[in-house]
Design an enzyme around this catalytic site. Sequence first.
Site, short mmCIF file in Angstrom:
data_model
loop_
_atom_site.label_atom_id
_atom_site.label_comp_id
_atom_site.label_asym_id
_atom_site.label_seq_id
_atom_site.Cartn_x
_atom_site.Cartn_y
_atom_site.Cartn_z
N HIS A 27 -19.08 23.95 7.66
CA HIS A 27 -17.99 23.37 6.86
C HIS A 27 -17.01 24.46 6.44
CE1 HIS A 27 -21.11 20.21 5.46
NE2 HIS A 27 -20.29 19.59 6.29
N LYS A 51 -25.26 5.68 -1.81
CA LYS A 51 -26.06 6.74 -1.21
C LYS A 51 -26.39 7.79 -2.26
CE LYS A 51 -25.64 8.93 3.30
NZ LYS A 51 -24.67 9.41 4.27
N ARG A 100 -18.38 18.86 16.53
CA ARG A 100 -19.51 19.63 17.04
C ARG A 100 -19.82 19.28 18.49
NH1 ARG A 100 -23.30 17.81 12.21
NH2 ARG A 100 -22.29 15.93 12.92
N SER A 137 -25.46 19.04 7.19
CA SER A 137 -26.10 19.10 5.87
C SER A 137 -27.47 18.45 5.91
CB SER A 137 -25.22 18.40 4.82
OG SER A 137 -24.01 19.07 4.65
#
Length: 169
Positions: A27, A51, A100, A137
């Site tokens: 990040h 969440k 990614r 993460s």
Amino acid sequence: MTGPESEGSQLRRAVCPGSFDPITNGHLDIIARASRLYDEVYVAVMINKSKKGLFEVEERIDLIRGETADFGNVRVEAFHGLLVDFCKQREIPAIVKGLRAVSDFDYELQMAQMNNGLSGVETLFVPTNPTYSFLSSSLVKEVAAWGGDVSHLVPPAVLAALGERLRQA
């Protein structure tokens, strides 16, 4: 143009959105690269009430502010709702997203097209540094929870906070 607005021109602004639970070196690489391209970069920390994150939103914001303070042009704020509304409120014309893998592109392209259709906000895709191409993460939290070494994946302050949080669990 860097620094204050020059005559007759506006600051170039972009946003790097995410949950950042916790922020990783991947990040930070994307945020650092965006901060070299734009006059102001907002890091928008997503609030998802459905969440439960490992870190509270304010903790994430504090960690990100600590890690981006030296950049000089990064602002960190929480947001809840549509990212395009965040952008409209702050006159941000661009979203910067790290990619990614091809699988990221499939999802992010749909989001970019939706955001552009809703508001005209453009999305710029930045290829992730190959060093971080596998990093998320979620993986950091999982490896750390099992006692694995994630010291090369997160900054020292995040590593300390992660260790403390996992010891409390």
